[in-house]
Enzyme design. Structure first.
Site, PDB file in Angstrom:
ATOM      1  N   HIS A  72       0.859  -1.196   0.000  1.00 44.62           N
ATOM      2  CA  HIS A  72       0.000   0.000   0.000  1.00 44.62           C
ATOM      3  C   HIS A  72       0.888   1.237   0.000  1.00 44.62           C
ATOM      4  O   HIS A  72       1.649   1.458   0.928  1.00 44.62           O
ATOM      5  CB  HIS A  72      -0.919   0.002   1.227  1.00 44.62           C
ATOM      6  CG  HIS A  72      -2.136  -0.847   1.045  1.00 44.62           C
ATOM      7  ND1 HIS A  72      -3.361  -0.526   1.565  1.00 44.62           N
ATOM      8  CD2 HIS A  72      -2.309  -2.003   0.358  1.00 44.62           C
ATOM      9  CE1 HIS A  72      -4.239  -1.451   1.216  1.00 44.62           C
ATOM     10  NE2 HIS A  72      -3.629  -2.368   0.493  1.00 44.62           N
ATOM     11  N   TYR A 200      -9.404   6.212   6.520  1.00 42.17           N
ATOM     12  CA  TYR A 200      -9.628   6.602   7.919  1.00 42.17           C
ATOM     13  C   TYR A 200     -10.603   7.778   7.896  1.00 42.17           C
ATOM     14  O   TYR A 200     -10.270   8.833   7.348  1.00 42.17           O
ATOM     15  CB  TYR A 200      -8.331   7.056   8.581  1.00 42.17           C
ATOM     16  CG  TYR A 200      -7.331   5.954   8.867  1.00 42.17           C
ATOM     17  CD1 TYR A 200      -6.437   5.504   7.902  1.00 42.17           C
ATOM     18  CD2 TYR A 200      -7.260   5.380  10.137  1.00 42.17           C
ATOM     19  CE1 TYR A 200      -5.509   4.498   8.186  1.00 42.17           C
ATOM     20  CE2 TYR A 200      -6.326   4.384  10.432  1.00 42.17           C
ATOM     21  CZ  TYR A 200      -5.459   3.946   9.451  1.00 42.17           C
ATOM     22  OH  TYR A 200      -4.539   2.962   9.739  1.00 42.17           O
ATOM     23  N   PRO A 293      -5.131   1.168  18.345  1.00 37.91           N
ATOM     24  CA  PRO A 293      -4.790   0.621  17.020  1.00 37.91           C
ATOM     25  C   PRO A 293      -4.850   1.627  15.865  1.00 37.91           C
ATOM     26  O   PRO A 293      -4.516   1.262  14.734  1.00 37.91           O
ATOM     27  CB  PRO A 293      -5.830  -0.490  16.817  1.00 37.91           C
ATOM     28  CG  PRO A 293      -6.965  -0.144  17.717  1.00 37.91           C
ATOM     29  CD  PRO A 293      -6.388   0.600  18.877  1.00 37.91           C
ATOM     30  N   LYS A 297       0.196   0.094  14.914  1.00 39.77           N
ATOM     31  CA  LYS A 297       1.583  -0.017  15.382  1.00 39.77           C
ATOM     32  C   LYS A 297       1.920  -1.185  16.307  1.00 39.77           C
ATOM     33  O   LYS A 297       3.096  -1.494  16.506  1.00 39.77           O
ATOM     34  CB  LYS A 297       1.973   1.278  16.121  1.00 39.77           C
ATOM     35  CG  LYS A 297       2.119   2.471  15.220  1.00 39.77           C
ATOM     36  CD  LYS A 297       3.325   2.308  14.317  1.00 39.77           C
ATOM     37  CE  LYS A 297       3.447   3.401  13.290  1.00 39.77           C
ATOM     38  NZ  LYS A 297       3.891   2.920  11.991  1.00 39.77           N
ATOM     39  N   TYR A 385       3.824   6.571   9.864  1.00 44.42           N
ATOM     40  CA  TYR A 385       2.980   5.429   9.479  1.00 44.42           C
ATOM     41  C   TYR A 385       3.821   4.325   8.834  1.00 44.42           C
ATOM     42  O   TYR A 385       3.658   3.141   9.162  1.00 44.42           O
ATOM     43  CB  TYR A 385       1.860   5.889   8.536  1.00 44.42           C
ATOM     44  CG  TYR A 385       0.703   4.917   8.463  1.00 44.42           C
ATOM     45  CD1 TYR A 385      -0.472   5.154   9.159  1.00 44.42           C
ATOM     46  CD2 TYR A 385       0.785   3.751   7.704  1.00 44.42           C
ATOM     47  CE1 TYR A 385      -1.538   4.258   9.113  1.00 44.42           C
ATOM     48  CE2 TYR A 385      -0.268   2.847   7.646  1.00 44.42           C
ATOM     49  CZ  TYR A 385      -1.424   3.109   8.351  1.00 44.42           C
ATOM     50  OH  TYR A 385      -2.453   2.208   8.300  1.00 44.42           O
TER      51      TYR A 385
HETATM   52  P1  RFL Z   1       0.542 -11.375  21.642  1.00 40.89           P
HETATM   53  O1  RFL Z   1       0.286 -11.461  20.187  1.00 40.89           O
HETATM   54  O2  RFL Z   1      -0.586 -11.040  22.531  1.00 40.89           O
HETATM   55  O3  RFL Z   1       1.206 -12.753  22.076  1.00 40.89           O
HETATM   56  C1  RFL Z   1       1.377 -13.106  23.429  1.00 40.89           C
HETATM   57  C2  RFL Z   1       1.331 -14.613  23.523  1.00 40.89           C
HETATM   58  O4  RFL Z   1       1.569 -15.008  24.859  1.00 40.89           O
HETATM   59  C3  RFL Z   1       0.648 -16.039  25.214  1.00 40.89           C
HETATM   60  N1  RFL Z   1       0.533 -16.035  26.675  1.00 40.89           N
HETATM   61  C4  RFL Z   1       1.137 -16.947  27.464  1.00 40.89           C
HETATM   62  N2  RFL Z   1       1.903 -18.007  27.183  1.00 40.89           N
HETATM   63  C5  RFL Z   1       2.356 -18.751  28.218  1.00 40.89           C
HETATM   64  N3  RFL Z   1       2.065 -18.462  29.508  1.00 40.89           N
HETATM   65  C6  RFL Z   1       1.303 -17.413  29.843  1.00 40.89           C
HETATM   66  N4  RFL Z   1       1.047 -17.140  31.121  1.00 40.89           N
HETATM   67  C7  RFL Z   1       0.800 -16.591  28.794  1.00 40.89           C
HETATM   68  N5  RFL Z   1       0.031 -15.487  28.749  1.00 40.89           N
HETATM   69  C8  RFL Z   1      -0.113 -15.170  27.472  1.00 40.89           C
HETATM   70  C9  RFL Z   1      -0.600 -15.671  24.462  1.00 40.89           C
HETATM   71  O5  RFL Z   1      -1.470 -16.776  24.287  1.00 40.89           O
HETATM   72  C10 RFL Z   1      -0.027 -15.165  23.158  1.00 40.89           C
HETATM   73  O6  RFL Z   1       0.120 -16.198  22.214  1.00 40.89           O
HETATM   74  O7  RFL Z   1       1.694 -10.301  21.966  1.00 40.89           O
HETATM   75  P2  RFL Z   1       2.980  -9.863  21.098  1.00 40.89           P
HETATM   76  O8  RFL Z   1       3.727 -11.051  20.606  1.00 40.89           O
HETATM   77  O9  RFL Z   1       3.645  -8.853  21.930  1.00 40.89           O
HETATM   78  O10 RFL Z   1       2.380  -9.171  19.793  1.00 40.89           O
HETATM   79  C11 RFL Z   1       1.673  -7.970  19.873  1.00 40.89           C
HETATM   80  C12 RFL Z   1       0.587  -7.921  18.806  1.00 40.89           C
HETATM   81  O11 RFL Z   1      -0.167  -9.110  18.822  1.00 40.89           O
HETATM   82  C13 RFL Z   1      -0.340  -6.714  18.999  1.00 40.89           C
HETATM   83  O12 RFL Z   1       0.399  -5.563  19.370  1.00 40.89           O
HETATM   84  C14 RFL Z   1      -1.108  -6.377  17.731  1.00 40.89           C
HETATM   85  O13 RFL Z   1      -1.980  -7.409  17.344  1.00 40.89           O
HETATM   86  C15 RFL Z   1      -1.901  -5.109  17.961  1.00 40.89           C
HETATM   87  N6  RFL Z   1      -2.822  -4.842  16.874  1.00 40.89           N
HETATM   88  C16 RFL Z   1      -2.366  -4.258  15.713  1.00 40.89           C
HETATM   89  N7  RFL Z   1      -1.057  -3.991  15.545  1.00 40.89           N
HETATM   90  C17 RFL Z   1      -0.576  -3.487  14.366  1.00 40.89           C
HETATM   91  O14 RFL Z   1       0.642  -3.277  14.235  1.00 40.89           O
HETATM   92  N8  RFL Z   1      -1.422  -3.225  13.317  1.00 40.89           N
HETATM   93  C18 RFL Z   1      -2.765  -3.459  13.413  1.00 40.89           C
HETATM   94  O15 RFL Z   1      -3.462  -3.247  12.433  1.00 40.89           O
HETATM   95  C19 RFL Z   1      -3.291  -3.985  14.642  1.00 40.89           C
HETATM   96  N9  RFL Z   1      -4.603  -4.296  14.792  1.00 40.89           N
HETATM   97  C20 RFL Z   1      -4.158  -5.217  17.000  1.00 40.89           C
HETATM   98  C21 RFL Z   1      -5.031  -4.940  15.929  1.00 40.89           C
HETATM   99  C22 RFL Z   1      -4.624  -5.883  18.151  1.00 40.89           C
HETATM  100  C23 RFL Z   1      -5.927  -6.263  18.258  1.00 40.89           C
HETATM  101  N10 RFL Z   1      -6.315  -6.927  19.464  1.00 40.89           N
HETATM  102  C24 RFL Z   1      -7.510  -7.531  19.761  1.00 40.89           C
HETATM  103  C25 RFL Z   1      -5.374  -7.025  20.570  1.00 40.89           C
HETATM  104  C26 RFL Z   1      -6.341  -5.314  16.011  1.00 40.89           C
HETATM  105  C27 RFL Z   1      -6.809  -5.979  17.166  1.00 40.89           C
HETATM  106  C28 RFL Z   1      -8.254  -6.354  17.161  1.00 40.89           C
HETATM  107  C1  PHB Z   2      -6.815  -3.630  10.392  1.00 39.27           C
HETATM  108  O1  PHB Z   2      -6.866  -3.903   9.177  1.00 39.27           O
HETATM  109  O2  PHB Z   2      -7.174  -4.428  11.264  1.00 39.27           O
HETATM  110  C2  PHB Z   2      -6.300  -2.319  10.803  1.00 39.27           C
HETATM  111  C3  PHB Z   2      -5.720  -1.479   9.869  1.00 39.27           C
HETATM  112  C4  PHB Z   2      -5.256  -0.239  10.253  1.00 39.27           C
HETATM  113  C5  PHB Z   2      -5.358   0.158  11.570  1.00 39.27           C
HETATM  114  C6  PHB Z   2      -5.910  -0.693  12.508  1.00 39.27           C
HETATM  115  C7  PHB Z   2      -6.395  -1.945  12.138  1.00 39.27           C
HETATM  116  O3  PHB Z   2      -4.920   1.383  11.943  1.00 39.27           O
END
Ligand code: RFL
Ligand code: PHB
Length: 393
Positions: A72, A200, A293, A297, A385
């Site tokens: 993108h 956005y 989000p 990041k 970004y």
């Molecule tokens: P994770 O991915 O939460 O992984 C942590 C892992 O640890 C396990 N765990 C344990 N394992 C053993 N013993 C325990 N006591 C434990 N407790 C937990 C869990 O099961 C899991 O597998 O953290 P990590 O690796 O730091 O990664 C971070 C990312 O996952 C997170 O920052 C992103 O997903 C955030 N996020 C987004 N980030 C972006 O860069 N771009 C996005 O578009 C974006 N969209 C999002 C998101 C996060 C979301 N949610 C729900 C948190 C959209 C959503 C909906």
């Molecule tokens: C997504 O596709 O889940 C998404 C994209 C951009 C954002 C947050 C979430 O800023």
């Protein structure tokens, strides 16, 4: 059981750390509370910074991302009924890649297992011990057997609700937190995205985001109450609200609808725990910080942390030099706070705040006008970004 680095959590942070350490000849064991199937299908982030994508390619796990990830070259901001494109490529020479986090996780797990790496899924009762001294250990249960993993260092990559951060003695961590008075209702729909690039939208009725996962799967997000019940949002209400907020009720273009296959509400917060280390325990990714989000990041920040940690561990094992490990938190926090600022700024600029006065609402629109009309302001958005450069010590 013994290893050099005991890693808790098989999310992007823990898995990439294990992969980078393997490349440097350092042994690790990953312990994950969930099943392999669960972590490989957990739908979360979708936008990879330029440097994140480069890291995956440079370390041999970027093949599928290069084949099916969507480059993108810009995003759109929509407000006052008009759309303004921010041209990342033109402004910075860089771009982002839309590629699902769960695919990154699958690619990393496949690479670790193919290289003979140890990932234990479905472990229970994980606890960390003696990390204030020279000989830390991790206790857990696997298939109902009690196990102890002795290690030189522990990497707490266990996410926001993990066990590592709360195990640090009371009084050590300073917590900085902001909880926003809204959340996001997110959907995945089996429908081609109606726009090639993300939109956005700042609208009177609240923020909306048009995003995607692939040429056939749309991802859309709507600002809602932080405790919103997704049941209160039947599919028709979601589509109609998206059309209104994204302005696709206009005749010029249409939102493409399709079956909604996933629906969920996420609250929004900014959170930082300082410092990100104590003794021989190092926190990385969501275990140490959360960003709202809006700046896309979270995953990218997790990748930046573990690149710093892998470099510091490599220096320790290869050269016997521990300064980089001692400075791990300080090095990471420089980037963490810049990314917190950007994520807070995007969130503040794009959402509807019930408490805003007419003055504050006009300042918000002026901010958007400024970004849309000034090359310098657009450049500042674009540079953040696509990702600030990661300066590894
Ligand atoms: P994770 O991915 O939460 O992984 C942590 C892992 O640890 C396990 N765990 C344990 N394992 C053993 N013993 C325990 N006591 C434990 N407790 C937990 C869990 O099961 C899991 O597998 O953290 P990590 O690796 O730091 O990664 C971070 C990312 O996952 C997170 O920052 C992103 O997903 C955030 N996020 C987004 N980030 C972006 O860069 N771009 C996005 O578009 C974006 N969209 C999002 C998101 C996060 C979301 N949610 C729900 C948190 C959209 C959503 C909906
Ligand atoms: C997504 O596709 O889940 C998404 C994209 C951009 C954002 C947050 C979430 O800023």
């Amino acid at each position: 059981m013994r290893t050099q680095v005991g890693i808790i959590g098989a999310g992007p942070a823990g898995l990439l750390l294990a992969h980078l350490l393997h490349i440097d000849g350092i042994d690790s064991v990953v312990l994950e509370a969930r099943s392999r199937e669960y972590v490989e299908n957990r739908i979360r982030a979708g936008v990879l910074e330029h440097g994140t994508a480069e890291t995956l390619v440079a370390t041999g796990v970027g093949e599928r991302m290069r084949a099916i990830g969507l480059p993108h070259h810009g995003v759109n901001l929509r407000f006052r009924g008009r759309t303004h494109r921010i041209d990342f490529l033109g402004l910075t020479g860089k771009f982002v890649t839309v590629y699902s986090q769960h695919l990154v996780v699958q690619d990393l797990i496949a690479a670790r297992l193919a290289a003979g790496g140890q990932i234990h899924f479905d472990v229970e009762d994980v606890s960390v011990h003696d990390f204030g001294g020279e000989a830390p250990s991790i206790r857990f249960r696997a298939e109902s057997r009690a196990e102890t993993l002795a290690c030189d260092f522990i990497a707490g990559c266990d996410g926001f609700h993990g066990t590592c951060r709360p195990s640090i003695p009371a009084g050590v961590l300073m917590i900085h937190e902001r909880v926003y008075p809204f959340g996001w209702l997110g959907i995945l729909a089996e429908a081609p995205p109606a726009s090639e690039e993300l939109i956005y939208a700042n609208h009177e009725r609240g923020f909306a985001l048009l995003s995607m996962r692939s040429p056939t799967v749309s991802r859309h997000l709507l600002q809602c109450a932080p405790d919103e019940n997704p049941e209160a949002w039947p599919d028709e209400r979601i589509w109609s609200e998206l059309e209104t907020r994204l302005g696709t009720d206009e005749p010029s273009w249409k939102l493409i609808k399709g079956p909604i296959v996933q629906k969920g509400v996420t609250p929004m917060r900014s959170f930082v725990a300082e410092p990100m280390q104590f003794g021989r325990l190092f926190l990385a990714g969501d275990a140490a910080h959360i960003v709202p989000p809006t700046g896309a990041k979270g995953l990218n920040l997790a990748v930046a942390d573990v690149r710093v940690l892998a470099r510091a561990l490599e220096r320790h094992y290869r050269a016997g030099a521990s300064e980089l490990l001692a400075r791990y938190s300080e090095t990471c926090l420089g980037r963490v706070w810049k990314v917190q600022r950007f994520s807070w700024w995007m969130t503040s600029m794009l959402h509807r705040f019930e408490a805003h006065t007419g003055f504050e609402r006009r300042i918000q629109l002026a901010e958007l006008d400024y970004v849309a009309g000034s090359r310098a302001a657009a450049m500042a958005l674009a540079e953040n970004y696509v990702g600030l450069p990661l300066e590894l010590p």
